[in-house]
Structures are given as structure tokens and as C-alpha cells.
Design an enzyme around this catalytic site. Structure first.
Site, PDB file in Angstrom:
ATOM      1  N   CYS A 238       8.620  71.702  75.918  1.00 28.82           N
ATOM      2  CA  CYS A 238       7.745  72.013  74.784  1.00 28.82           C
ATOM      3  C   CYS A 238       7.894  73.468  74.372  1.00 28.82           C
ATOM      4  O   CYS A 238       7.818  73.799  73.187  1.00 28.82           O
ATOM      5  CB  CYS A 238       6.289  71.719  75.140  1.00 28.82           C
ATOM      6  SG  CYS A 238       5.909  69.963  75.279  1.00 28.82           S
ATOM      7  N   CYS A 408      17.392  86.624  72.427  1.00 32.46           N
ATOM      8  CA  CYS A 408      16.745  85.325  72.218  1.00 32.46           C
ATOM      9  C   CYS A 408      15.247  85.528  72.418  1.00 32.46           C
ATOM     10  O   CYS A 408      14.738  86.638  72.253  1.00 32.46           O
ATOM     11  CB  CYS A 408      17.314  84.254  73.143  1.00 32.46           C
ATOM     12  SG  CYS A 408      17.046  84.556  74.907  1.00 32.46           S
TER      13      CYS A 408
END
Length: 450
Positions: A238, A408
Site C-alpha cells: 500500500c 526516490c
């Protein structure tokens, strides 16, 4: 108006008074402030019961009248049942909410994580005031106020091979609300060895899955469907893939209903058929639910198959550490770079100030959906999966003569990007430790995190 009171009216008044009394006692005994308790208040003792109280008749009246629920026998089955919910997150919260409301006698909650502000959009037992609490304790705080009749036990630590057997033996049914393969295999194996049925759910992005495993030891189990774990890079969490709150909530609610059907005897060995339910929240013009019949137990399964199988799992084998579930499932090791191939967010800020934006290349290797939320204005979007499909240096969409840095979200995928760039094309690329999260923490506190 007549002053005569019928017996039925008297019962209703008594039930209402008993309910009010119970609520007042609960309010007096609980700390209504938002201060985290020093320790869990697991003070109730679970006692099997042969009857319902007047308050329980009133509380559960709407489900008692449903024929499939089997009225009083069904409610007593719930009252005398003990379930273990592993994970108090997106799946566990709605499941816990409805199982507590339905009157399950004892509920155990296993979760070592704490509430984060990013959880509360979908994990409906937690709220902003309880950020930093253990999720298990936050769930308990809410559930005790929802239904003080339920005995709630919390385990604020990670389930592992050493503690799982002792915890499982206290419960009748297991709800697997976790989100990692190594947890699912551990839960499956211990459940098979302790004879427990599992209600299993999962969900990510806009889709969810639901199944019942090892039903009354007649199988099939998780290993029957997946004897080997999936490649670690193919598993999306998730956190990485995102999730729509109602999607994971619907799967959790369905898990609660399947648990009720198991506990009240709606399923029997004769009527139960293995299934896999698939939910899609964005299917065509609306939503869809598809249910597929699955094969039965595999005789050669090492978890639930024939006891004579070579390599059969045992409690001793699991607890000895001979099976390292994280290693077997290939839990990603992000430490793939030398220290000389990494820089801090602060060091990158110095480079940015010295060489300006056009003096180097900053590759943002997050998926495009993440890049669209927020990014450094001078960065170039090149998702890691797209980068890995490039083998010709000429196809790289940036100036390869300039110094290259990668970034990132948390500094994980950027390590793999740097490793690939350096090994495949001979770059001297470096990744930014901690990614955009550390940029926000250490360099620019107005830079959004998500």
C-alpha cells in the site's frame, strides 16, 4: 392513557436501564482524555456462556432476527468464540469494527506498528489524536467504547516463529490482515499445525482479494495455491502502490462477514467450497465482485497435506529457525551500494547550490503517479521499471555526459537505480540517502511528504 405495563414493555425498560448502566460504568472506568495509556487494560476474563443478558438481547436484536444468522444459537456461538486478528491496519480496522459490534466473545489484536497520519484515511479505528500510539492499543481504545461486552487482548509486538504457536492456541479463528508474503506463509503454516481456519484478505490500489484457508483442517491452505513465494519485486505494498480507502475497507468488512459465517456454523464441511473472491472498485462504469471456485487440498502440500510427506513442516522445524520466512520470500535488501555511491540530502543541496540545476542530472525513479504528486522542479522522471528495460546507453533520456544523481521517496529504489546505472553503463552515479523524505526533513521543511 392506561397505566398498565405489559410484561414485554417491562422487559424493554429493564433492558434499556441495563444498557444505560453499562455505558455509565464504561465511561467512569475509562480515561476519556486523549492521553495514551501507559499499558493495555486487558482486565476481562473470558468465560463461556449459555445465555444472553437483557442488554445483549437489545444490542444484537437486529441480527438476531436474520434467519441465516440462526438467532440465539448464532449469537451464543459468537459470544463463545475467540478470534485473532493479525494486523490493525486497513483490513483489520473494519473487520475489528464489525466483529466487535457483532459480539464476538474475545478478540486478540496483533500489531507492532504505530499510528501514522498517513494511516487514518483508511484505518478507521485510528484518528489524528492517537498518532504515535501502538495500533493495537488505539484499536482497543475505540472498540472497548463500541462494545464493552467483548474481551480484547492486545499484542503490541511482531508475530514470529517463536511466539506464534502460543498465541494461536488461545483462539478459534485467525484473520490474516497482513500485507507481506513472509507473514502470510508464517500465519498459514502455524494455523495448519494448530488446526485453525484462516480468513484471508488483501488489497492494493483499487482491487482486493478474499478467501478462507485451511477450513476445519480440510484445506486447502495458502501453500496449496502458492507453494513458492512470488518474486519480491512483483509484490506491491500500500505504501508503494497506494490504496483507495473504501476498497480496503470493503474487503475488511467482507472478512468480518466470512468470519461470522464460519463461527456461527453457516459453513459446514459438506457445504464449504474453496473460493477466491476478487473485488474491483474501478471496473468499467461501476464496481465488480467475482468469485472463483478453487481446487481442494493438495496431498503433497508440506503444510496441510499427508503427514507422511517428506519435508513436512513441524512446530520444531519452524521454531528452530530452520525456515527463515523473510529470506525464503526474498525480502528486498536495499543495501546494495558502497558508501562512496551515496550522499546525504544535505550534501546534494550543496551540490545543487554549487553546480546549479543544469550542471548535473537528477533522476527521480519513482512511478509516474508518485512524480505527479510532488517532485523537485529540476528532476527528470525515469521510473525504475522503465530504466531497467533500457540496455542501450543511447536510449537514456538525459544528458549522459553530466554527473548523475538518483532520488526516490525513501532512498530505496534509488539504490537499485544507481546500481543498474553504474553496472550497466559505467556511470559514477550516486543516490540521495533517505530520498525526498530526508530532503523535506533536513533541507526544505516546506517540501510536502506523503
Amino acid at each position: 392513557m392506561s397505566s398498565d405495563i405489559t410484561l414485554e414493555q417491562l422487559k424493554e425498560r429493564l433492558a434499556a436501564l441495563e444498557l444505560e448502566n453499562t455505558q455509565l460504568k464504561s465511561e467512569l472506568s475509562s480515561n476519556s482524555s486523549n492521553t495514551k495509556p501507559a499499558e493495555s487494560s486487558n482486565t476481562q476474563t473470558f468465560e463461556p456462556s449459555t445465555s444472553l443478558t437483557l442488554e445483549e438481547y437489545t444490542r444484537y436484536g437486529r441480527q438476531l432476527t436474520v434467519s441465516q444468522f440462526q438467532s440465539i444459537p448464532g449469537q451464543l456461538s459468537l459470544k463463545n468464540s475467540k478470534i485473532l486478528v493479525i494486523g490493525a491496519g486497513g483490513l483489520g480496522c473494519p473487520a475489528l469494527l464489525y466483529l466487535t459490534g457483532a459480539g464476538v466473545g474475545k478478540i486478540g489484536i496483533v500489531d507492532d506498528d504505530v499510528v501514522d497520519i498517513s494511516n487514518v484515511h483508511r484505518q478507521v479505528l485510528h484518528d489524528t489524536t492517537r498518532v504515535g500510539w501502538f495500533k493495537a492499543e488505539s484499536a482497543e481504545w475505540y472498540l472497548r467504547r463500541l462494545n464493552p461486552n467483548v474481551d480484547i487482548q492486545t499484542y503490541c509486538y511482531r508475530l514470529d516463529p517463536l511466539n506464534a504457536f502460543d498465541i494461536f492456541q488461545e483462539y478459534d479463528l485467525i484473520l490474516d490482515c497482513t500485507d507481506s508474503p513472509h507473514s502470510r506463509y508464517l500465519i498459514n503454516d502455524v494455523a495448519c499445525l494448530t488446526g485453525k481456519t484462516i480468513v484471508s484478505g488483501s488489497g492494493v490500489r483499487t482491487e482486493g482479494q478474499l478467501s478462507i484457508l485451511n477450513f476445519r483442517n480440510s484445506g486447502p491452505c495458502y501453500r496449496c495455491f502458492y507453494p513458492s513465494p512470488p518474486p519480491p519485486n512483483s509484490v506491491t505494498s500500500c505504501k508503494d502502490g497506494g490504496v483507495i480507502g473504501p476498497v480496503i475497507g470493503l474487503v475488511g468488512v467482507m472478512m468480518a462477514l466470512e468470519a461470522i459465517k464460519v463461527l456461527t456454523g453457516w459453513y459446514t464441511e459438506e457445504t464449504f467450497k474453496p473460493f477466491l473472491g476478487l473485488y474491483s472498485g474501478y471496473d468499467g462504469l461501476s464496481q465488480s465482485w467475482k468469485c472463483f471456485k478453487m481446487r481442494g487440498k493438495k496431498k503433497e502440500c508440506i503444510a496441510c497435506g499427508d503427514a507422511s510427506n517428506e519435508g513436512k513442516l513441524t512446530r520444531e522445524l519452524i521454531q528452530s529457525g530452520a525456515i527463515d520466512y523473510e529470506v525464503w520470500c526474498g525480502v528486498i535488501n536495499y543495501n546494495v551500494l558502497k558508501e562512496s555511491e551515496r550522499i546525504t540530502a544535505g550534501q546534494y543541496a550543496d551540490i545543487l547550490g554549487k553546480f546549479k540545476e543544469d550542471g548535473h542530472v537528477l533522476l527521480d525513479v519513482r512511478p509516474k503517479e508518485h512524480f505527479s504528486i510532488v517532485h523537485l522542479p529540476h528532476s527528470t522522471s525515469l521510473p525504475l521499471d522503465k530504466l531497467r528495460r533500457i540496455s542501450d546507453k543511447a536510449q537514456l533520456p538525459f544528458d549522459t555526459d553530466k554527473p548523475v544523481y538518483t532520488i526516490c521517496r525513501y532512498g530505496n529504489d534509488s539504490q537499485y537505480a544507481t546500481r543498474y546505472l553504474n553496472d550497466t553503463f559505467g556511470f559514477d552515479a550516486k543516490d540521495v540517502k533517505g530520498g525526498l523524505y530526508k530532503w523535506s526533513m533536513d533541507v526544505d521543511d516546506k517540501f510536502p511528504t506523503y
